[in-house]
Design an enzyme around this catalytic site. Sequence first.
Site, PDB file in Angstrom:
ATOM      1  N   TYR A 161      37.446  40.052  32.540  1.00  0.00           N
ATOM      2  CA  TYR A 161      36.905  40.573  33.812  1.00  0.00           C
ATOM      3  C   TYR A 161      35.394  40.829  33.664  1.00  0.00           C
ATOM      4  O   TYR A 161      34.639  40.772  34.616  1.00  0.00           O
ATOM      5  CB  TYR A 161      37.680  41.810  34.275  1.00  0.00           C
ATOM      6  CG  TYR A 161      37.533  42.067  35.766  1.00  0.00           C
ATOM      7  CD1 TYR A 161      37.831  41.071  36.693  1.00  0.00           C
ATOM      8  CD2 TYR A 161      37.081  43.288  36.242  1.00  0.00           C
ATOM      9  CE1 TYR A 161      37.692  41.296  38.054  1.00  0.00           C
ATOM     10  CE2 TYR A 161      36.936  43.522  37.610  1.00  0.00           C
ATOM     11  CZ  TYR A 161      37.250  42.519  38.506  1.00  0.00           C
ATOM     12  OH  TYR A 161      37.103  42.738  39.846  1.00  0.00           O
ATOM     13  N   LYS A 201      32.235  46.402  39.505  1.00  0.00           N
ATOM     14  CA  LYS A 201      33.212  47.263  40.193  1.00  0.00           C
ATOM     15  C   LYS A 201      32.984  48.738  39.839  1.00  0.00           C
ATOM     16  O   LYS A 201      33.195  49.622  40.673  1.00  0.00           O
ATOM     17  CB  LYS A 201      34.650  46.846  39.857  1.00  0.00           C
ATOM     18  CG  LYS A 201      35.076  45.513  40.465  1.00  0.00           C
ATOM     19  CD  LYS A 201      34.954  45.467  41.977  1.00  0.00           C
ATOM     20  CE  LYS A 201      35.615  44.225  42.564  1.00  0.00           C
ATOM     21  NZ  LYS A 201      35.311  44.039  43.996  1.00  0.00           N
TER      22      LYS A 201
HETATM   23  P1  NAD Z   1      38.585  35.944  48.506  1.00  0.00           P
HETATM   24  O1  NAD Z   1      37.977  34.810  47.756  1.00  0.00           O
HETATM   25  O2  NAD Z   1      39.512  35.611  49.597  1.00  0.00           O
HETATM   26  O3  NAD Z   1      37.444  36.919  49.038  1.00  0.00           O
HETATM   27  C1  NAD Z   1      36.178  37.081  48.416  1.00  0.00           C
HETATM   28  C2  NAD Z   1      35.153  36.994  49.525  1.00  0.00           C
HETATM   29  O4  NAD Z   1      33.821  37.273  49.053  1.00  0.00           O
HETATM   30  C3  NAD Z   1      35.113  35.586  50.168  1.00  0.00           C
HETATM   31  O5  NAD Z   1      35.401  35.677  51.535  1.00  0.00           O
HETATM   32  C4  NAD Z   1      33.682  35.155  49.927  1.00  0.00           C
HETATM   33  O6  NAD Z   1      33.172  34.357  50.977  1.00  0.00           O
HETATM   34  C5  NAD Z   1      32.970  36.509  49.866  1.00  0.00           C
HETATM   35  N1  NAD Z   1      31.619  36.398  49.319  1.00  0.00           N
HETATM   36  C6  NAD Z   1      31.232  35.959  48.085  1.00  0.00           C
HETATM   37  N2  NAD Z   1      29.896  35.915  47.986  1.00  0.00           N
HETATM   38  C7  NAD Z   1      29.401  36.356  49.191  1.00  0.00           C
HETATM   39  C8  NAD Z   1      28.086  36.527  49.732  1.00  0.00           C
HETATM   40  N3  NAD Z   1      26.986  36.247  49.009  1.00  0.00           N
HETATM   41  N4  NAD Z   1      27.968  36.989  51.003  1.00  0.00           N
HETATM   42  C9  NAD Z   1      29.058  37.269  51.748  1.00  0.00           C
HETATM   43  N5  NAD Z   1      30.333  37.132  51.295  1.00  0.00           N
HETATM   44  C10 NAD Z   1      30.512  36.666  50.026  1.00  0.00           C
HETATM   45  O7  NAD Z   1      39.328  36.825  47.384  1.00  0.00           O
HETATM   46  P2  NAD Z   1      39.989  38.287  47.464  1.00  0.00           P
HETATM   47  O8  NAD Z   1      40.870  38.364  46.278  1.00  0.00           O
HETATM   48  O9  NAD Z   1      40.552  38.515  48.817  1.00  0.00           O
HETATM   49  O10 NAD Z   1      38.745  39.247  47.199  1.00  0.00           O
HETATM   50  C11 NAD Z   1      38.337  40.270  48.086  1.00  0.00           C
HETATM   51  C12 NAD Z   1      37.974  41.525  47.330  1.00  0.00           C
HETATM   52  O11 NAD Z   1      39.134  42.076  46.719  1.00  0.00           O
HETATM   53  C13 NAD Z   1      36.928  41.344  46.238  1.00  0.00           C
HETATM   54  O12 NAD Z   1      36.054  42.452  46.242  1.00  0.00           O
HETATM   55  C14 NAD Z   1      37.785  41.376  44.981  1.00  0.00           C
HETATM   56  O13 NAD Z   1      37.045  41.799  43.866  1.00  0.00           O
HETATM   57  C15 NAD Z   1      38.812  42.410  45.395  1.00  0.00           C
HETATM   58  N6  NAD Z   1      40.045  42.451  44.593  1.00  0.00           N
HETATM   59  C16 NAD Z   1      40.798  41.331  44.433  1.00  0.00           C
HETATM   60  C17 NAD Z   1      41.967  41.396  43.684  1.00  0.00           C
HETATM   61  C18 NAD Z   1      42.827  40.169  43.446  1.00  0.00           C
HETATM   62  O14 NAD Z   1      43.624  40.156  42.523  1.00  0.00           O
HETATM   63  N7  NAD Z   1      42.743  39.139  44.285  1.00  0.00           N
HETATM   64  C19 NAD Z   1      42.373  42.616  43.108  1.00  0.00           C
HETATM   65  C20 NAD Z   1      41.577  43.754  43.308  1.00  0.00           C
HETATM   66  C21 NAD Z   1      40.403  43.652  44.054  1.00  0.00           C
HETATM   67  O1  0WE Z   2      37.591  40.708  41.585  1.00  0.00           O
HETATM   68  C1  0WE Z   2      38.307  39.791  41.265  1.00  0.00           C
HETATM   69  C2  0WE Z   2      37.767  38.384  41.145  1.00  0.00           C
HETATM   70  C3  0WE Z   2      36.394  38.230  41.735  1.00  0.00           C
HETATM   71  C4  0WE Z   2      35.729  36.918  41.443  1.00  0.00           C
HETATM   72  C5  0WE Z   2      36.405  35.715  41.273  1.00  0.00           C
HETATM   73  C6  0WE Z   2      35.700  34.541  41.036  1.00  0.00           C
HETATM   74  C7  0WE Z   2      36.373  33.220  40.794  1.00  0.00           C
HETATM   75  C8  0WE Z   2      35.484  32.042  41.107  1.00  0.00           C
HETATM   76  C9  0WE Z   2      34.353  36.930  41.350  1.00  0.00           C
HETATM   77  N1  0WE Z   2      33.643  35.795  41.122  1.00  0.00           N
HETATM   78  C10 0WE Z   2      34.284  34.628  40.969  1.00  0.00           C
HETATM   79  N2  0WE Z   2      33.527  33.510  40.730  1.00  0.00           N
HETATM   80  C11 0WE Z   2      34.044  32.249  40.732  1.00  0.00           C
HETATM   81  O2  0WE Z   2      33.332  31.252  40.481  1.00  0.00           O
HETATM   82  N3  0WE Z   2      39.639  40.056  40.967  1.00  0.00           N
HETATM   83  C12 0WE Z   2      40.069  41.426  40.916  1.00  0.00           C
HETATM   84  C13 0WE Z   2      40.626  39.017  40.637  1.00  0.00           C
HETATM   85  C14 0WE Z   2      40.641  38.900  39.150  1.00  0.00           C
HETATM   86  O3  0WE Z   2      39.633  38.274  38.509  1.00  0.00           O
HETATM   87  C15 0WE Z   2      39.905  38.374  37.146  1.00  0.00           C
HETATM   88  C16 0WE Z   2      41.065  39.111  36.947  1.00  0.00           C
HETATM   89  C17 0WE Z   2      41.548  39.445  38.249  1.00  0.00           C
HETATM   90  C18 0WE Z   2      42.764  40.251  38.571  1.00  0.00           C
HETATM   91  C19 0WE Z   2      39.165  37.900  36.067  1.00  0.00           C
HETATM   92  C20 0WE Z   2      39.629  38.127  34.779  1.00  0.00           C
HETATM   93  C21 0WE Z   2      40.769  38.864  34.574  1.00  0.00           C
HETATM   94  C22 0WE Z   2      41.516  39.355  35.660  1.00  0.00           C
END
Ligand code: NAD
Ligand code: 0WE
Length: 266
Positions: A155, A162
């Site tokens: 991560y 975060k």
């Molecule tokens: P997602 O890819 O659907 O959403 C990420 C969003 O960030 C996308 O819509 C992307 O367009 C936007 N983004 C990236 N760069 C940007 C920029 N410069 N300007 C505007 N928007 C931008 O994935 P998600 O999993 O729905 O992620 C949403 C949030 O949830 C993130 O903050 C992620 O860290 C958090 N999160 C995700 C998980 C998981 O397991 N998926 C768990 C905990 C927290």
């Molecule tokens: O916040 C996240 C992921 C956010 C994210 C994902 C990507 C993938 C593609 C940010 N930047 C990028 N850049 C890319 O090019 N999560 C909470 C999901 C996530 O990401 C991990 C996790 C989990 C859960 C990364 C390593 C280990 C666990």
Amino acid sequence: MGLMDGKVALIFGVANKRSIAWGIAQRLHAEGAELAFSYAGPVLERRVKPLAESVNSRLVEPCDVTKDDEIEALFQKVKETYGRIDALVHSIAFANREDLEGAFLNTTREGFRLALEISAYSLVALTRAAVPLMPNGGSIVAMTYYGAEKVLPRYNVMAVAKAALECSVRYLAAELGHRNIRVNAISAGPVKTLAAAGIPGFRKMLHYAERSAPLRRSITQDEIGKTALWLLSDLSSAVTGETVYVDAGYHILGLTEPFEEIYELP
Ligand code: NAD
Ligand code: 0WE
């Protein structure tokens, strides 16, 4: 009668129907909120527009959060269209792929700057733009992850971002409380979204969480949506500066092996 009747919510971070932001949008819509959407750039327009139309949104505008002029232009349009907002959803994160694969030690200055700018500073910038549109108060929710607190493989720089985001939530909450603007974070367990799918070993982490979490399962977008609805509605009117876990209980554990198998417990 909906919990969000008469309220306007501005949502950042819908990329497709799997996005956490979309799960939140659907719950807010079901409770009567008017929804406005912002997406990261022209490539996403084709995906976000149809989703926004399906919930009768009147405003769908691009905004790359690294661009001050795009933030300003977006909030100007929001002001012209609705005059005010009641809720804001920050569901945005980005780090360079190589920074989520290699050693944290090798994070570059530019990679660190980029991840913190997009994933943490953007909350401060968007909140500042939203405050004038919340004259009678409002509620802001940002998405975070447990990697901010405890070390999880790969991560890396996102964890640092975060941690900055969660701390920003507390500082913003303290400053904006007297305006009746609340700011909270949701710490979600792993969910298969676009941002997660590309992470090597993500599936393994998801299955590990499913085996270890007290509820013995993973969580859904809709479960995040329900908690966001609580935080963005009047139901949580005295809650601010908080990080709420939607992780099937995973974060309470000190030992993440399933207890009963190893120690023959009930
Ligand atoms: P997602 O890819 O659907 O959403 C990420 C969003 O960030 C996308 O819509 C992307 O367009 C936007 N983004 C990236 N760069 C940007 C920029 N410069 N300007 C505007 N928007 C931008 O994935 P998600 O999993 O729905 O992620 C949403 C949030 O949830 C993130 O903050 C992620 O860290 C958090 N999160 C995700 C998980 C998981 O397991 N998926 C768990 C905990 C927290
Ligand atoms: O916040 C996240 C992921 C956010 C994210 C994902 C990507 C993938 C593609 C940010 N930047 C990028 N850049 C890319 O090019 N999560 C909470 C999901 C996530 O990401 C991990 C996790 C989990 C859960 C990364 C390593 C280990 C666990």
